[in-house]
Design a protein around this motif. Sequence first.
Motif, mmCIF file in Angstrom:
data_model
loop_
_atom_site.group_PDB
_atom_site.id
_atom_site.type_symbol
_atom_site.label_atom_id
_atom_site.label_comp_id
_atom_site.label_asym_id
_atom_site.label_seq_id
_atom_site.Cartn_x
_atom_site.Cartn_y
_atom_site.Cartn_z
ATOM 1 N N ILE A 1 0.834 -1.202 0.000
ATOM 2 C CA ILE A 1 0.000 0.000 0.000
ATOM 3 C C ILE A 1 0.872 1.256 0.000
ATOM 4 O O ILE A 1 0.699 2.153 -0.833
ATOM 5 C CB ILE A 1 -0.943 0.008 1.222
ATOM 6 C CG1 ILE A 1 -1.968 -1.130 1.099
ATOM 7 C CG2 ILE A 1 -1.661 1.348 1.337
ATOM 8 C CD1 ILE A 1 -2.736 -1.395 2.372
ATOM 9 N N LEU A 2 1.822 1.302 0.933
ATOM 10 C CA LEU A 2 2.684 2.489 1.028
ATOM 11 C C LEU A 2 3.485 2.677 -0.256
ATOM 12 O O LEU A 2 3.626 3.784 -0.767
ATOM 13 C CB LEU A 2 3.638 2.351 2.221
ATOM 14 C CG LEU A 2 3.022 2.474 3.613
ATOM 15 C CD1 LEU A 2 4.084 2.312 4.678
ATOM 16 C CD2 LEU A 2 2.301 3.801 3.777
ATOM 17 N N PHE A 3 4.003 1.565 -0.761
ATOM 18 C CA PHE A 3 4.805 1.613 -1.976
ATOM 19 C C PHE A 3 3.979 2.162 -3.131
ATOM 20 O O PHE A 3 4.416 3.048 -3.866
ATOM 21 C CB PHE A 3 5.298 0.194 -2.294
ATOM 22 C CG PHE A 3 6.321 0.146 -3.387
ATOM 23 C CD1 PHE A 3 7.638 0.479 -3.114
ATOM 24 C CD2 PHE A 3 5.976 -0.245 -4.675
ATOM 25 C CE1 PHE A 3 8.593 0.433 -4.119
ATOM 26 C CE2 PHE A 3 6.926 -0.284 -5.679
ATOM 27 C CZ PHE A 3 8.226 0.049 -5.404
ATOM 28 N N TYR A 4 2.756 1.662 -3.240
ATOM 29 C CA TYR A 4 1.901 2.071 -4.339
ATOM 30 C C TYR A 4 1.594 3.573 -4.252
ATOM 31 O O TYR A 4 1.725 4.301 -5.238
ATOM 32 C CB TYR A 4 0.595 1.266 -4.314
ATOM 33 C CG TYR A 4 -0.348 1.652 -5.433
ATOM 34 C CD1 TYR A 4 -0.099 1.234 -6.741
ATOM 35 C CD2 TYR A 4 -1.459 2.454 -5.186
ATOM 36 C CE1 TYR A 4 -0.938 1.606 -7.762
ATOM 37 C CE2 TYR A 4 -2.311 2.832 -6.212
ATOM 38 C CZ TYR A 4 -2.043 2.401 -7.497
ATOM 39 O OH TYR A 4 -2.871 2.774 -8.521
ATOM 40 N N ILE A 5 1.230 4.017 -3.040
ATOM 41 C CA ILE A 5 0.839 5.419 -2.895
ATOM 42 C C ILE A 5 2.023 6.360 -3.074
ATOM 43 O O ILE A 5 2.001 7.273 -3.902
ATOM 44 C CB ILE A 5 0.190 5.663 -1.515
ATOM 45 C CG1 ILE A 5 -1.119 4.869 -1.403
ATOM 46 C CG2 ILE A 5 -0.096 7.165 -1.319
ATOM 47 C CD1 ILE A 5 -1.755 4.940 -0.036
ATOM 48 N N PHE A 6 3.089 6.115 -2.319
ATOM 49 C CA PHE A 6 4.154 7.119 -2.242
ATOM 50 C C PHE A 6 5.245 6.961 -3.296
ATOM 51 O O PHE A 6 5.866 7.921 -3.692
ATOM 52 C CB PHE A 6 4.775 7.115 -0.844
ATOM 53 C CG PHE A 6 3.818 7.584 0.202
ATOM 54 C CD1 PHE A 6 3.512 8.932 0.314
ATOM 55 C CD2 PHE A 6 3.194 6.682 1.047
ATOM 56 C CE1 PHE A 6 2.612 9.371 1.269
ATOM 57 C CE2 PHE A 6 2.289 7.114 1.996
ATOM 58 C CZ PHE A 6 2.000 8.466 2.110
ATOM 59 N N ALA A 7 5.462 5.734 -3.747
ATOM 60 C CA ALA A 7 6.533 5.550 -4.719
ATOM 61 C C ALA A 7 6.012 5.569 -6.148
ATOM 62 O O ALA A 7 6.683 6.058 -7.052
ATOM 63 C CB ALA A 7 7.269 4.244 -4.438
ATOM 64 N N ILE A 8 4.812 5.037 -6.348
ATOM 65 C CA ILE A 8 4.322 4.937 -7.725
ATOM 66 C C ILE A 8 3.352 6.066 -8.058
ATOM 67 O O ILE A 8 3.584 6.862 -8.965
ATOM 68 C CB ILE A 8 3.674 3.560 -7.967
ATOM 69 C CG1 ILE A 8 4.752 2.479 -7.816
ATOM 70 C CG2 ILE A 8 3.040 3.514 -9.360
ATOM 71 C CD1 ILE A 8 4.247 1.081 -7.929
ATOM 72 N N LYS A 9 2.255 6.190 -7.266
ATOM 73 C CA LYS A 9 1.236 7.183 -7.592
ATOM 74 C C LYS A 9 1.765 8.610 -7.423
ATOM 75 O O LYS A 9 1.692 9.438 -8.311
ATOM 76 C CB LYS A 9 0.003 6.981 -6.695
ATOM 77 C CG LYS A 9 -1.023 6.038 -7.289
ATOM 78 C CD LYS A 9 -1.855 6.714 -8.360
ATOM 79 C CE LYS A 9 -2.325 5.662 -9.377
ATOM 80 N NZ LYS A 9 -2.975 6.229 -10.544
ATOM 81 N N LEU A 10 2.281 8.888 -6.223
ATOM 82 C CA LEU A 10 2.724 10.252 -5.949
ATOM 83 C C LEU A 10 4.156 10.476 -6.409
ATOM 84 O O LEU A 10 4.571 11.603 -6.663
ATOM 85 C CB LEU A 10 2.609 10.549 -4.449
ATOM 86 C CG LEU A 10 1.180 10.513 -3.887
ATOM 87 C CD1 LEU A 10 1.205 10.619 -2.370
ATOM 88 C CD2 LEU A 10 0.352 11.652 -4.468
ATOM 89 N N ASP A 11 4.907 9.393 -6.467
ATOM 90 C CA ASP A 11 6.295 9.432 -6.911
ATOM 91 C C ASP A 11 7.143 10.379 -6.058
ATOM 92 O O ASP A 11 8.008 11.083 -6.551
ATOM 93 C CB ASP A 11 6.374 9.852 -8.392
ATOM 94 C CG ASP A 11 7.690 9.370 -9.009
ATOM 95 O OD1 ASP A 11 8.313 8.458 -8.424
ATOM 96 O OD2 ASP A 11 8.081 9.921 -10.054
#
Lengths: 349, 313
Positions: B147-157
């Motif tokens: 979840i964290l990876f998806y939000i902060f690394a991918i979506k928000l970058d």
Amino acid sequence: MTDTPLLQVSDYRVGFRTPRGLARAVDGVSFTLHAGKTLGIVGESGSGKSVLNRGIMGLAKSAHQIESGSVLFNGAELVNQDRQALWGDEISMIFQDPMTSLNPVMKVGKQVTEPLRLHLNLSKSDATERVVELFTAVGIPSPRERLKQYPHELSGGMRQRVMIAIALAAEPELLIADEPTTALDVTVQKFILDLLMRLQADRGMAMTLITHDLGVAGGRTDEILVMYGGRVMEHAETDDLFSNMRHPYTEALLASIPRLDHAKHARLNPIPGSPPDIIEPPAGCRFAPRCRYAQDRCTTELPELDHDGNHGYSCFYPVGSDANAEALATNQQRGHTATGLQIRAKETV
Amino acid sequence: MVLLLVGVSMLTFAAMSLLGDPLFNILGPIAGDTENPQNIALQDEAKAQYHLDKPLPERYVRWAGDFITGDFGVQFSTDGQPPVLNLVKERLPRTLQLMVIAQILALAIAIPWGVFAASRANKASDKVSTFVAFGLVSLPNFALAVILFYIFAIKLDWLPDTYEATDPFWGFTHGHRLIQLILPAFTLALPIAAVFQRLLRTDLITTLQEDFILMARSKGVSKRRVLFGHALRPSMFSVLTLFGINAATLIGGSLVVEIYFRIPGIGTAIVEAVLREDFPVVLALVMVITLAFVLLNFLVDLLYTVLDPRVRS
């Protein structure tokens, strides 16, 4: 003494909302306290004396607590106001149990400097000097070494002295002493009480001394307020109260104290029964179920505080009156009071 | 303490010896050959070299003696059989850095959160915080990582999605490594913070009913100062205890996180070693973890005396 009293309490009430209904812990109390004077508030457990004082101070209010009436402190209304600004600065409190009322993980010096730095804006070193003075004033030997000690390293009497030092630190105008000696040895009790009296006289503070022991209040107070079931039973100047007590409850309270001039192994004179239910109090006088003078009128009608000069009492059959003697005779004859309390034919008090 | 270390090492030693045959790791398939005299000779040679022909207790004593002097043995399963110490030296700092950051983060989140919840006990905001806490506790680590990876690394970058093992270790000057550790550290810290918060909240609520809190209030100390200055310290014991015990869990938790975020640390090393039955590596890593655990709990015991002067006397 100025004309405006320091503290003027009128028809003050404190209630607690409970699942069973409203608990009327303090039910219409009025009194006046002038600067430099001491008021003793006497009553047994559950009489509302502590709630009255905490209520006045506005400390530890729960969400279920409601208050009404009026409390004027230096002319300013306190009821339903936030009183935090007064705490420690103008009104201080000494708690009952010095064992649990000091922070166990904080050096006592710091606990005393805290109000000093907060209210008097003293620097750290000035505050420390003040604490040394305060410790000397309350009779703590080698005060400088004590500063660095933790509460568990001090005896009960020493801890209570620390508490007094804390309460006095910012030179309050009103000191509320909530059973300051109940948790202490008798020998220490006298010392602490005398100390309080002396400090009070030195500083011209007003004080309320809460106790369940009439003996403690006698001789150390200017006036005494006797409370029972949240109501004032008797209110008089201390000398007057002892020489001319009017309320049966006061009489019973004094009779219950064992005395040195009693015969050895004499029976104690406890007050029969237990304090009243403050959620559904008895219809008439709160004390009627335990009073040996109780008549029918006492069970239906609530006696208001009557004044005989400066002496107030709330009783239809005040001690020392003809009505009182008649009531006792009636009860002795039928063997019980109007509330069914058994009475021995000849009873000495 | 020493007894614990000896016990753990004995158990691990015995278990590893019973379960696997180190010869396979050293020699490969020829270890199973019982016919070719040349292979049998190789086996005997290896046995002699690694003292595998000796009885188990003697091997344990030899290993223990070497371990104490800092010789952790060699990696059986790696070509050239480099010393285990190299692996530990390479992997340990990364895991340690992640763990320290995660624990500090957990405390930094839990303390204000717990104080907040306790001061508003049973009000709506406290109930929401309880809900969030239980959510975080029940969410598995890998799910939170995703979840964290998806939000902060991918979506928000906002944060890097890769971990460069070659970046300078202490990234305070470079900053790069620390930024890479933000996501893994939060993944580890959030569930722990939630547990800490629950404990702290309960203890604080108890402390707040004490007489000395009322006393402090009556001195005119503000609510906030009473909470942080008077109530917090005597309420930290449960959190501190768990802090020590949790270190072990954190190593287990860091395993999943290390794999997900591809951090070559102790966690990944121990999984690889167990799978390859690389006996000295497992042993050495278990010992390092135990040692860290024991030391941390020793530190916790010392901290008790700082928190509560009554423990001292």
